[in-house]
Design an enzyme around this catalytic site. Structure first.
Site, PDB file in Angstrom:
ATOM      1  CB  THR A 208      24.626 -48.747 -33.723  1.00 22.61           C
ATOM      2  OG1 THR A 208      24.985 -50.056 -34.170  1.00 22.61           O
ATOM      3  CG2 THR A 208      24.855 -47.791 -34.881  1.00 22.61           C
TER       4      THR A 208
ATOM      5  CE1 TYR B 237      19.871 -48.399 -36.401  1.00 22.79           C
ATOM      6  CE2 TYR B 237      21.869 -49.720 -36.427  1.00 22.79           C
ATOM      7  CZ  TYR B 237      20.873 -49.078 -35.726  1.00 22.79           C
ATOM      8  OH  TYR B 237      20.883 -49.088 -34.360  1.00 22.79           O
TER       9      TYR B 237
END
Length: 246
Positions: free
Chosen positions: A40, A64
């Site tokens: 990400t 995350y």
């Protein structure tokens, strides 16, 4: 989900890191040594420059993104000791749906901006809430680089073919290098449906990033890649068409 990871950091440590390690170690033991890992853009955190490069310092600001960085580190470390080869793809904001409506995003209580806006446009959700309008951006709302899911699919094919041919390990940003604010996305959907949406402004989400735009020159040069769907209107139309049938 960033917001969920802030609330339940242990869940993301377990599923994104610990269980991923188990999975990859199983691969290594069974002689699967070419890995494509979906990471990400969140690993960059609040970057110092508007367009982030793969060589920029990684400073994830939520659980995350931290869990994704830890798996990146795990793969890099193991590539030396276990002779594996990897391609790490750092996704920016994947959006849109297959143009033939064969697949798209299905999620209950989604925090994905485009998913949420399309739900409001199709009367599945009452309103869209802007999470903060006091960022240091052109209109006060967060800015993201949205990449169509079909371009992401093509990127994986190119990455896989490259790994099969020469096995060189590397890391690439996956984005268009074009940023759109939350308000711009909402305005474009309103333009498509020719109707105003109910919009409210709420507080910022904890540990959210203000601006996230890719410098994707590295992937473009390596693979002579030219995106096919770099158009916000097209991204939103395909997402909206998908939402209408689901």
């Amino acid at each position: 989900r960033v917001d969920e990871s802030v609330k339940y950091p242990g869940k993301y440590e377990l599923h994104n890191f610990e269980k991923s390690k188990i999975f990859f170690n199983c691969c290594f033991k069974n002689n699967i040594k070419k890995i494509i890992f979906s990471s990400t853009a969140g690993v960059y955190g609040n970057a110092h420059s508007e367009y982030v490069k793969e060589t920029d310092i990684l400073k994830p600001i939520n659980p995350y993104s931290e869990s994704k960085k830890k798996i990146e580190d795990f793969l890099i470390e193991n590539s030396k000791s276990k002779k594996i080869h990897y391609t790490i793809l750092r996704y920016f904001n994947v959006a849109g749906a297959d143009k033939n409506k064969r697949s798209g995003l299905i999620s209950k209580s989604s925090t994905n901006l485009i998913k949420a806006v399309c739900e409001v446009a199709t009367k599945k959700r009452d309103k869209i809430i802007i999470n903060g309008n006091d960022y240091k951006t052109k209109d006060g709302t967060a800015i993201r680089d949205f990449i169509h899911v079909s371009d992401i699919a093509d990127i994986h094919v190119l990455a896989a073919n490259s790994l099969f041919k020469n096995s060189a390990s590397d890391i690439y940003n996956c984005g268009y290098g074009q940023g759109y604010s939350v308000k711009e996305v909402i305005a474009e959907v309103e333009n498509i449906i020719n109707s105003k949406l109910k919009v409210e402004t709420g507080p910022r989400r904890e540990k959210d990033i203000a601006v996230s735009i890719a410098n994707s020159d590295k992937f473009k040069k390596k693979f002579n890649w030219k995106p096919k769907f770099n158009n916000l209107n097209y991204i939103l139309k395909t997402a909206l068409d998908w939402e209408k049938i689901n």
